[in-house]
Design a protein around this motif. Sequence first.
Motif, short mmCIF file in Angstrom:
data_model
loop_
_atom_site.label_atom_id
_atom_site.label_comp_id
_atom_site.label_asym_id
_atom_site.label_seq_id
_atom_site.Cartn_x
_atom_site.Cartn_y
_atom_site.Cartn_z
N ASP A 85 0.88 -1.18 0.00
CA ASP A 85 0.00 0.00 0.00
C ASP A 85 0.91 1.22 0.00
OD1 ASP A 85 -1.69 2.15 0.57
OD2 ASP A 85 -2.95 0.96 1.92
N GLU A 87 0.32 4.35 -0.74
CA GLU A 87 -0.24 5.55 -0.12
C GLU A 87 -0.07 5.49 1.40
OE1 GLU A 87 -4.25 6.08 -1.47
OE2 GLU A 87 -3.61 6.38 -3.55
N ALA A 90 3.53 6.27 2.16
CA ALA A 90 3.80 7.70 1.97
C ALA A 90 3.27 8.52 3.15
CB ALA A 90 3.20 8.19 0.66
N ARG A 91 2.08 8.19 3.63
CA ARG A 91 1.52 8.92 4.78
C ARG A 91 2.41 8.81 6.02
NH1 ARG A 91 -3.26 6.77 2.82
NH2 ARG A 91 -3.28 5.09 4.37
#
Length: 102
Positions: A85, A87, A90-91
């Motif tokens: 995942d 995203e 990145a978060r």
Amino acid sequence: MRLRVVSTVPLPAEVRVEVQGQPVEVEVPATTEGSRDAVIERIRDGGGASGLISWTDAVDETLLDVCGGGLRVVANCAVGFDNIDLEACARRGVVACNTPDM
């Protein structure tokens, strides 16, 4: 700073992991028979992970949460990123990389 790198599967003997030129020991399961729950339990029991090496295991919110805030990199030993995942990484400021020449 204590670095803890965990692999979701056993690694070939020739695999070496280095951080800033220094060898880092990688914790690996004894067999590929381990389940996702066993990987999560191993990471949780050890207090999280700084690095995670995955082959085909899903690296999702659940696994990233268990690794904790000290996780810095997810290395996928495969050509793509289908199981990661990106995203969610990145978060958290986690770098995700793969091995495109495999």
